[in-house]
Write a protein that holds these residues in place. Structure first.
Motif, PDB file in Angstrom:
ATOM      1  N   LEU A   1       0.829  -1.209   0.000  1.00 26.46           N
ATOM      2  CA  LEU A   1       0.000   0.000   0.000  1.00 26.46           C
ATOM      3  C   LEU A   1       0.862   1.256   0.000  1.00 26.46           C
ATOM      4  N   LEU A   2       1.943   1.256   0.771  1.00 35.03           N
ATOM      5  CA  LEU A   2       2.829   2.421   0.805  1.00 35.03           C
ATOM      6  C   LEU A   2       3.440   2.709  -0.561  1.00 35.03           C
ATOM      7  N   MET A   3       3.919   1.678  -1.228  1.00 35.07           N
ATOM      8  CA  MET A   3       4.622   1.879  -2.493  1.00 35.07           C
ATOM      9  C   MET A   3       3.646   2.136  -3.639  1.00 35.07           C
ATOM     10  N   TYR A   4       2.477   1.496  -3.588  1.00 34.52           N
ATOM     11  CA  TYR A   4       1.496   1.745  -4.638  1.00 34.52           C
ATOM     12  C   TYR A   4       0.933   3.155  -4.522  1.00 34.52           C
ATOM     13  N   ALA A   5       0.729   3.606  -3.289  1.00 36.93           N
ATOM     14  CA  ALA A   5       0.191   4.951  -3.082  1.00 36.93           C
ATOM     15  C   ALA A   5       1.109   6.010  -3.670  1.00 36.93           C
ATOM     16  N   LYS A   6       2.405   5.759  -3.633  1.00 41.56           N
ATOM     17  CA  LYS A   6       3.348   6.734  -4.182  1.00 41.56           C
ATOM     18  C   LYS A   6       3.073   7.029  -5.647  1.00 41.56           C
ATOM     19  N   ASP A   7       2.883   5.966  -6.437  1.00 36.39           N
ATOM     20  CA  ASP A   7       2.632   6.151  -7.861  1.00 36.39           C
ATOM     21  C   ASP A   7       1.197   6.587  -8.142  1.00 36.39           C
ATOM     22  N   HIS A   8       0.247   5.953  -7.446  1.00 37.68           N
ATOM     23  CA  HIS A   8      -1.158   6.227  -7.748  1.00 37.68           C
ATOM     24  C   HIS A   8      -1.550   7.654  -7.387  1.00 37.68           C
ATOM     25  N   PHE A   9      -1.048   8.144  -6.257  1.00 31.96           N
ATOM     26  CA  PHE A   9      -1.390   9.493  -5.814  1.00 31.96           C
ATOM     27  C   PHE A   9      -0.273  10.486  -6.080  1.00 31.96           C
ATOM     28  N   ARG A  10       0.781  10.032  -6.763  1.00 32.48           N
ATOM     29  CA  ARG A  10       1.907  10.900  -7.129  1.00 32.48           C
ATOM     30  C   ARG A  10       2.498  11.612  -5.904  1.00 32.48           C
ATOM     31  N   ILE A  11       2.771  10.826  -4.874  1.00 34.01           N
ATOM     32  CA  ILE A  11       3.345  11.369  -3.650  1.00 34.01           C
ATOM     33  C   ILE A  11       4.861  11.471  -3.809  1.00 34.01           C
TER      34      ILE A  11
END
Length: 416
Positions: free
Chosen positions: A314-324
């Protein structure tokens, strides 16, 4: 050495190279260990760190420039840098307070191994032998420098080493030691695990790229096999196999992020599978407390593997999906500077943090002899010990951190 709660649960820490470990069980090193490696109990914490690159932005690595020198180093990825810094803080906190719930709030070692895997996939764009040699060069000198103090101290305290002392040169197995120094050397599980992942990465990455998603999902198979089908021996080999199986998914998850595999997956599928892994890991931990006396993930490899898999995905996917990217962190100069120091000194922090906590105990004991300190300072509080521990860690960073610069073929600095 002084007895603390961490001596019983040291298996945390934290890590990726500082991914960047802990005690049996607990990264990363680990550190840390860390990077180195990615670092305390079986978590921590100790290894190398990378810089961003499309399509799946890679973690940044303060030692990368020496392997691929450029006039202007690429911008650092502050999201990954911040995760690594938080992982190191969590490792130190775990070894101070012994919180069983700390691994569920933030699985430091899983995070550090995933960041180290991302870096390794990026680095393997160059010849594998050169990459492995560079990793060894950056990891081993800080380990040797730290090890000299620990080994000499144990020899003074009646330790009689055997041939296994070779593991103090290259930690492919758990380095030996006596009970007096156990709290200091038990964190080395993270360096050993990180080192094996580095050596296996050329093969693992090749297999992963044959069928990325199936290989990623099947990477949880080894821990299931070790738990339900075959119990590993209670020795160095068994410990190494268990740790590799526990964090294999997180390491390969780093490959998936670097290659853009995560970014291409549907959010619904990622969320469903991640939550299922979290649910299974949490359920197993809470329903098997009788076996270990706690729900501490560091003591339950199967629960650790699944909880870390779901959480870190979830941490790593959120980076790309939400452009964090945490780019705004640079607006807060002191905080940004602190994150930079944590990443540049991840191996040092991971290796020396337990010794800092050990030394904090007799130091605080001396404070009781000063009436003003006894009256106005919370000497009995573990939070006070936590603060003193960080002051001593800062001292070790100043005194010993330069070894990381030398190992990375950079000009030595007190503060990076």
């Amino acid at each position: 050495m002084a007895e603390t709660e961490a001596n019983r649960r040291g298996r945390d820490g934290g890590g990726g190279e500082l991914t960047v470990g802990s005690h049996r069980r607990g990264g990363p090193v680990p550190a840390a260990a860390a990077s180195a490696t990615s670092v305390g109990s079986r978590s921590a914490g100790r290894n190398g760190w990378a810089q961003p690159a499309a399509p799946g932005t890679a973690a940044t690595d303060p030692g990368e420039a020496d392997l691929d020198p450029r006039p202007d180093p690429p911008a650092r990825d502050r999201y990954f840098d911040t995760l690594r810094a938080v992982a190191l803080v969590r490792v130190v906190a775990y070894h101070t307070f012994g919180w069983a719930w700390a691994g569920m709030v933030f699985p430091s070692m899983g995070v550090m191994f995933a960041l180290a895997g991302t870096l390794m996939a990026k680095s393997l764009e160059r010849p594998a032998l050169k990459v492995i040699r560079g990793r060894l060069r950056r990891l081993l000198p800080p380990f040797w420098f730290w090890g000299v103090f620990v080994v000499v101290a144990m020899l003074i305290h009646d330790w009689m080493p055997g041939w296994q002392i070779v593991y103090w040169i290259v930690p492919l197995g758990d380095p030996p030691g006596n009970a007096w120094g156990e709290q200091a050397w038990e964190i080395l599980w993270y360096l050993r695990t990180y080192l094996w992942f580095v050596l296996l990465s050329p093969l693992l990455l090749r297999v992963f790229r044959l069928a990325p998603v199936p290989v990623l999902l099947l990477s949880l198979g080894p821990i299931l096999a070790l738990h339900f089908a075959w119990e590993p021996p209670d020795n160095r080999l068994g410990s190494a196999l268990t740790d590799l199986a526990t964090f294999l998914f997180c390491w390969i998850l780093g490959f998936a992020h670097r290659d853009g595999v995560l970014r291409r997956l549907r959010p619904s599928a990622v969320a469903a599978l991640s939550l299922a892994a979290l649910a299974y890991g949490g359920w197993y931990a809470f329903t098997h407390q009788a076996e270990t006396g706690s729900y501490d993930l560091d003591d339950i490899p199967l629960a650790q593997a699944f909880w870390s898999a779901g959480f870190v995905t979830l941490l790593m996917y959120a980076k790309d999906h939400f452009r964090i990217d945490f780019a705004r962190l640079t607006r807060f100069r002191r905080l940004d500077r602190l994150v930079t120091v944590f990443n540049a000194r991840a191996v040092t922090i991971y290796l020396w943090h337990e010794i800092a906590l050990i030394l904090a105990v007799p130091l605080i004991d001396r404070f009781w002899n000063v009436p003003a300190f006894e009256t106005y300072l919370p000497l009995e509080s573990q939070w006070f010990m936590f603060g003193v521990g960080w002051i001593l860690i800062a001292v070790f960073v100043l005194l010993c951190g330069w070894v990381e610069d030398v190992a990375g073929r950079k000009r030595p600095r007190l503060v990076p």
